[in-house]
Write a protein that holds these residues in place. Structure first.
Motif, mmCIF file in Angstrom:
data_model
loop_
_atom_site.group_PDB
_atom_site.id
_atom_site.type_symbol
_atom_site.label_atom_id
_atom_site.label_comp_id
_atom_site.label_asym_id
_atom_site.label_seq_id
_atom_site.Cartn_x
_atom_site.Cartn_y
_atom_site.Cartn_z
ATOM 1 N N GLN A 114 42.659 35.537 43.388
ATOM 2 C CA GLN A 114 43.849 35.621 42.553
ATOM 3 C C GLN A 114 43.529 35.734 41.063
ATOM 4 O O GLN A 114 44.400 35.523 40.223
ATOM 5 C CB GLN A 114 44.757 34.415 42.805
ATOM 6 C CG GLN A 114 45.259 34.328 44.238
ATOM 7 C CD GLN A 114 46.310 33.262 44.422
ATOM 8 O OE1 GLN A 114 47.312 33.229 43.713
ATOM 9 N NE2 GLN A 114 46.092 32.363 45.366
ATOM 10 N N ALA A 115 42.260 36.047 40.761
ATOM 11 C CA ALA A 115 41.877 36.191 39.350
ATOM 12 C C ALA A 115 42.677 37.307 38.704
ATOM 13 O O ALA A 115 43.014 38.310 39.329
ATOM 14 C CB ALA A 115 40.383 36.478 39.244
ATOM 15 N N ALA A 116 42.985 37.132 37.436
ATOM 16 C CA ALA A 116 43.781 38.130 36.722
ATOM 17 C C ALA A 116 43.008 39.423 36.542
ATOM 18 O O ALA A 116 41.796 39.435 36.520
ATOM 19 C CB ALA A 116 44.192 37.574 35.375
ATOM 20 N N HIS B 255 35.086 39.107 38.874
ATOM 21 C CA HIS B 255 36.502 38.752 38.961
ATOM 22 C C HIS B 255 37.248 38.936 37.636
ATOM 23 O O HIS B 255 38.454 39.210 37.642
ATOM 24 C CB HIS B 255 36.657 37.303 39.459
ATOM 25 C CG HIS B 255 36.111 36.263 38.532
ATOM 26 N ND1 HIS B 255 34.781 35.885 38.547
ATOM 27 C CD2 HIS B 255 36.704 35.526 37.561
ATOM 28 C CE1 HIS B 255 34.584 34.948 37.624
ATOM 29 N NE2 HIS B 255 35.731 34.715 37.014
ATOM 30 N N ASP B 256 36.566 38.797 36.512
ATOM 31 C CA ASP B 256 37.227 38.996 35.230
ATOM 32 C C ASP B 256 37.567 40.460 34.965
ATOM 33 O O ASP B 256 38.327 40.761 34.030
ATOM 34 C CB ASP B 256 36.348 38.483 34.082
ATOM 35 C CG ASP B 256 36.438 36.976 33.908
ATOM 36 O OD1 ASP B 256 37.412 36.375 34.415
ATOM 37 O OD2 ASP B 256 35.540 36.392 33.278
ATOM 38 N N SER C 173 26.063 48.731 43.575
ATOM 39 C CA SER C 173 26.247 48.242 42.217
ATOM 40 C C SER C 173 26.378 46.728 42.244
ATOM 41 O O SER C 173 26.759 46.141 43.258
ATOM 42 C CB SER C 173 27.486 48.870 41.571
ATOM 43 O OG SER C 173 28.670 48.452 42.227
ATOM 44 N N VAL C 174 26.052 46.107 41.121
ATOM 45 C CA VAL C 174 26.149 44.661 40.989
ATOM 46 C C VAL C 174 27.055 44.350 39.799
ATOM 47 O O VAL C 174 26.902 44.928 38.717
ATOM 48 C CB VAL C 174 24.770 44.017 40.774
ATOM 49 C CG1 VAL C 174 24.896 42.505 40.624
ATOM 50 C CG2 VAL C 174 23.833 44.359 41.936
ATOM 51 N N CYS C 175 28.016 43.444 40.003
ATOM 52 C CA CYS C 175 28.902 42.997 38.940
ATOM 53 C C CYS C 175 29.636 44.207 38.338
ATOM 54 O O CYS C 175 30.117 45.073 39.064
ATOM 55 C CB CYS C 175 28.091 42.231 37.898
ATOM 56 S SG CYS C 175 29.064 41.236 36.736
ATOM 57 N N VAL C 176 29.702 44.289 37.001
ATOM 58 C CA VAL C 176 30.401 45.417 36.387
ATOM 59 C C VAL C 176 29.540 46.672 36.351
ATOM 60 O O VAL C 176 29.923 47.672 35.731
ATOM 61 C CB VAL C 176 30.920 45.067 34.975
ATOM 62 C CG1 VAL C 176 32.012 44.020 35.055
ATOM 63 C CG2 VAL C 176 29.814 44.621 34.051
ATOM 64 N N GLY C 177 28.423 46.644 37.046
ATOM 65 C CA GLY C 177 27.699 47.882 37.329
ATOM 66 C C GLY C 177 28.575 48.811 38.147
ATOM 67 O O GLY C 177 28.317 50.016 38.251
ATOM 68 N N ALA C 178 29.662 48.254 38.741
ATOM 69 C CA ALA C 178 30.624 49.073 39.483
ATOM 70 C C ALA C 178 31.265 50.119 38.584
ATOM 71 O O ALA C 178 31.647 51.204 39.048
ATOM 72 C CB ALA C 178 31.698 48.182 40.111
ATOM 73 N N TYR C 179 31.382 49.826 37.283
ATOM 74 C CA TYR C 179 31.926 50.815 36.353
ATOM 75 C C TYR C 179 31.019 52.048 36.302
ATOM 76 O O TYR C 179 31.490 53.178 36.263
ATOM 77 C CB TYR C 179 32.048 50.223 34.950
ATOM 78 C CG TYR C 179 33.238 49.326 34.741
ATOM 79 C CD1 TYR C 179 34.328 49.745 33.983
ATOM 80 C CD2 TYR C 179 33.261 48.040 35.279
ATOM 81 C CE1 TYR C 179 35.420 48.916 33.770
ATOM 82 C CE2 TYR C 179 34.352 47.201 35.076
ATOM 83 C CZ TYR C 179 35.429 47.641 34.329
ATOM 84 O OH TYR C 179 36.509 46.806 34.126
ATOM 85 N N GLY D 35 30.433 39.488 40.910
ATOM 86 C CA GLY D 35 29.685 39.229 39.701
ATOM 87 C C GLY D 35 28.310 38.628 39.885
ATOM 88 O O GLY D 35 28.082 37.809 40.772
ATOM 89 N N LEU D 36 27.368 39.107 39.074
ATOM 90 C CA LEU D 36 26.096 38.454 38.830
ATOM 91 C C LEU D 36 25.348 38.055 40.101
ATOM 92 O O LEU D 36 24.701 38.883 40.725
ATOM 93 C CB LEU D 36 26.332 37.247 37.908
ATOM 94 C CG LEU D 36 27.010 37.618 36.571
ATOM 95 C CD1 LEU D 36 27.669 36.407 35.930
ATOM 96 C CD2 LEU D 36 26.021 38.262 35.635
#
Length: 272
Positions: A270-272, A192-193, A169-175, A224-225
């Motif tokens: 350390q991103a939130a 990271h977001d 998966s790539v970026c929020v493709g992880a979802y 990400g991306l």
């Protein structure tokens, strides 16, 4: 259908040019102690690719290309898909050339969707899928970009992943990948977001922060991306070794080193 990267005309044979390529490159100076700490508790169950990564080996876990034919790479897509998440890896796989072979990439790529009707990406690029989920051939590599999923897509990923060498998966493709259940009990990363939200939505998945990609078994997830480009480069290296991957990067004038040192994403640890 997405077209592969066009060849740039040059005076000398491209293969001869690649033979002259230098394998040298700088190693990122970004500290990776935070990422290392994040992986320390995982032991040998998960590896972050790259020769300098904690828990990895000098040569990434190799994959065996088929004795004949090309390595099929499938991109499941839907309306609004994020362009760079799939066009980046597509460009990488489509630009690989093997020593002593012809000028054809050893990777054969195709798009698969709920139907063959044209779909429009998030940046208004129109794509005509090659196959539907019912007709797509079994892939060896699956690339899942950020997009809206469907039950048909999730079922296809679950089924196809069984026979694939890599499902990434790539970026929020992880979802999307996490919704299949395949990541349960495993480690993964994402943009990271999305670290906090992803960990909340998928408590059975261990979120690794500050890395460009994580791989465990035949599953891999990238940050990400642009991180998807580095994960694709890493997959090329797993199939064909460091020199072929170096030559691919050289030909593309790609100077990123994240595929060699995934912990170079530690700025986001350390991103939130």
């Amino acid at each position: 259908m997405v077209a592969s990267v066009e060849e740039i005309p040059i005076n000398m044979n491209r293969r001869e040019l690649l033979k002259r390529s230098a394998a040298a490159g700088f190693i990122s100076a970004v500290p990776f102690s935070l990422a290392a700490e994040s992986m320390a508790a995982l032991g040998d169950s998960a590896r972050i690719g790259g020769p300098n990564s904690p828990g990895s080996v000098a040569t990434p876990n190799p994959l065996n290309p088929p004795k004949s034919g090309r390595i099929t790479v499938a991109f499941p897509l839907s309306q609004g898909v994020v362009d760079i998440d799939f066009t980046g890896p597509w460009a990488i796989f489509g630009s690989v050339m093997l020593p002593g072979g012809d000028m054809t990439s050893p990777f054969q790529q195709y798009c698969v969707a709920a139907s063959k009707a044209p779909l429009v990406t998030g940046s208004s690029l129109t794509i005509v899928p090659d196959y539907t989920f019912e007709t797509a051939p079994q892939p060896k590599v699956i690339v899942i970009p950020a997009q809206k999923d469907s039950e048909a897509m999730l079922q296809w990923i679950r089924k196809s992943s069984v026979g694939a060498d890599v499902t990434m998966s790539v970026c929020v493709g992880a979802y999307v990948l996490a919704k299949t259940g395949l990541l349960d009990g495993k480690s993964a990363t994402t943009h990271h977001d999305a670290y906090k939200d992803f960990a909340h939505e998928f408590p059975k998945v261990h979120v690794v922060r500050g890395v460009r990609f994580v791989e465990e078994g035949n599953l891999a997830t990238s940050g990400g991306l642009a991180c998807g480009i580095d994960l694709a480069m890493h997959v090329v290296e797993r199939y064909f070794g460091r020199q072929v991957a170096e030559d691919t990067a050289y030909n593309l004038e790609y100077q990123g080193q994240g595929w060699k040192d995934p912990n170079s994403n530690a700025i986001y640890a350390q991103a939130a």
